[in-house]
Design a protein around this motif. Structure first.
Motif, PDB file in Angstrom:
ATOM      1  N   ILE A   1       0.880  -1.260   0.044  1.00 42.47           N
ATOM      2  CA  ILE A   1      -0.037   0.064  -0.021  1.00 42.47           C
ATOM      3  C   ILE A   1       0.928   1.242  -0.079  1.00 42.47           C
ATOM      4  N   HIS A   2       1.841   1.360   0.835  1.00 49.26           N
ATOM      5  CA  HIS A   2       2.614   2.483   0.942  1.00 49.26           C
ATOM      6  C   HIS A   2       3.633   2.722  -0.202  1.00 49.26           C
ATOM      7  N   THR A   3       3.767   1.857  -1.094  1.00 49.07           N
ATOM      8  CA  THR A   3       4.724   2.058  -2.326  1.00 49.07           C
ATOM      9  C   THR A   3       4.036   2.281  -3.593  1.00 49.07           C
ATOM     10  N   ILE A   4       2.549   2.290  -3.515  1.00 50.00           N
ATOM     11  CA  ILE A   4       1.907   2.545  -4.874  1.00 50.00           C
ATOM     12  C   ILE A   4       1.572   4.036  -4.955  1.00 50.00           C
ATOM     13  N   PRO A   5       2.039   4.780  -6.126  1.00 53.88           N
ATOM     14  CA  PRO A   5       1.749   6.038  -6.403  1.00 53.88           C
ATOM     15  C   PRO A   5       0.191   6.224  -6.240  1.00 53.88           C
ATOM     16  N   LEU A   6       0.042   7.486  -6.116  1.00 47.76           N
ATOM     17  CA  LEU A   6      -1.519   7.666  -6.189  1.00 47.76           C
ATOM     18  C   LEU A   6      -2.179   7.783  -7.457  1.00 47.76           C
ATOM     19  N   TRP A   7      -1.403   8.231  -8.539  1.00 42.33           N
ATOM     20  CA  TRP A   7      -1.813   8.317  -9.691  1.00 42.33           C
ATOM     21  C   TRP A   7      -2.116   6.735 -10.212  1.00 42.33           C
ATOM     22  N   LYS A   8      -1.318   5.711  -9.700  1.00 45.77           N
ATOM     23  CA  LYS A   8      -1.696   4.625 -10.082  1.00 45.77           C
ATOM     24  C   LYS A   8      -2.998   3.931  -9.384  1.00 45.77           C
ATOM     25  N   MET A   9      -2.952   4.196  -8.370  1.00 49.99           N
ATOM     26  CA  MET A   9      -4.356   3.990  -7.401  1.00 49.99           C
ATOM     27  C   MET A   9      -5.495   4.502  -8.118  1.00 49.99           C
ATOM     28  N   LEU A  10      -5.433   5.661  -8.533  1.00 49.44           N
ATOM     29  CA  LEU A  10      -6.521   6.484  -9.222  1.00 49.44           C
ATOM     30  C   LEU A  10      -6.994   5.766 -10.526  1.00 49.44           C
ATOM     31  N   LEU A  11      -5.716   5.660 -11.031  1.00 51.48           N
ATOM     32  CA  LEU A  11      -6.107   4.825 -12.498  1.00 51.48           C
ATOM     33  C   LEU A  11      -6.894   3.576 -12.466  1.00 51.48           C
TER      34      LEU A  11
END
Length: 176
Positions: A112-122
């Motif tokens: 969870i703490h390694t995932i960039p916000l843009w990737k989660m939003l995508l």
């Protein structure tokens, strides 16, 4: 044609109750699952079977509700009705999943703490379409169709069932 023109059949509240009960069992199963160490301490063991029961009843309800309406309804209007009913749950589930993923502080899911916000939003935006997320975008690492809403697979297959029903299954013989 509006919804009132199609709402002429007898309603069976018992089927709503059984589907609701199945849904509650499935939700309880999923909420309890992370806290269970083994199958012996689960509050609802084999709760996933309620999904099958829910789909079985839903299939009957779909056929009962729509089989005699096709002379007054197009495939497009059928899909519009189903999307209006199901898509808000898809969007809500993916949004809540993204919020939960972003704010989770867990040793169980160290990714969870390694995932960039843009990737989660995508991943969330792809999830809104209910299409499976490609494996390179599997942000939880569990090889799920919908990493932000793991139970989204059931909604995906519900859409598949709607498509099959509208273009093929509804044409099956109704005689026994």
């Amino acid at each position: 044609m509006n919804n009132n023109e199609l709402a002429t059949k007898q309603h069976y509240p018992i089927l709503d109750g059984l589907r609701g009960l199945a849904a509650i069992i499935v939700v309880t199963f999923h909420l309890d699952e992370p806290f269970s160490i083994s199958n012996l301490d689960k509050m609802v063991n084999h709760g996933y079977l309620a999904v099958d029961f829910f789909f079985l009843i839903s299939g009957f309800v779909m056929g009962y509700a729509y089989d005699n309406r096709w002379s007054k309804m197009t495939v497009g209007s059928f899909f519009k009705r189903r999307i209006e009913r199901l898509q808000p749950m898809v969007v809500l589930g993916m949004t809540l999943g993204a919020i939960g993923f972003y704010f989770t502080d867990s040793e169980i899911w160290p990714l969870i703490h390694t995932i960039p916000l843009w990737k989660m939003l995508l991943v969330m935006l792809i999830g809104y379409t209910i299409l499976p997320v490609p494996l390179p975008l599997d942000i939880r690492g569990w090889q799920e169709m919908h990493p932000l809403n793991s139970v989204g697979w059931s909604l995906f297959f519900e859409y598949i069932a709607y498509i099959l029903y509208a273009v093929w299954i509804r044409k099956f013989s109704h005689t026994t």
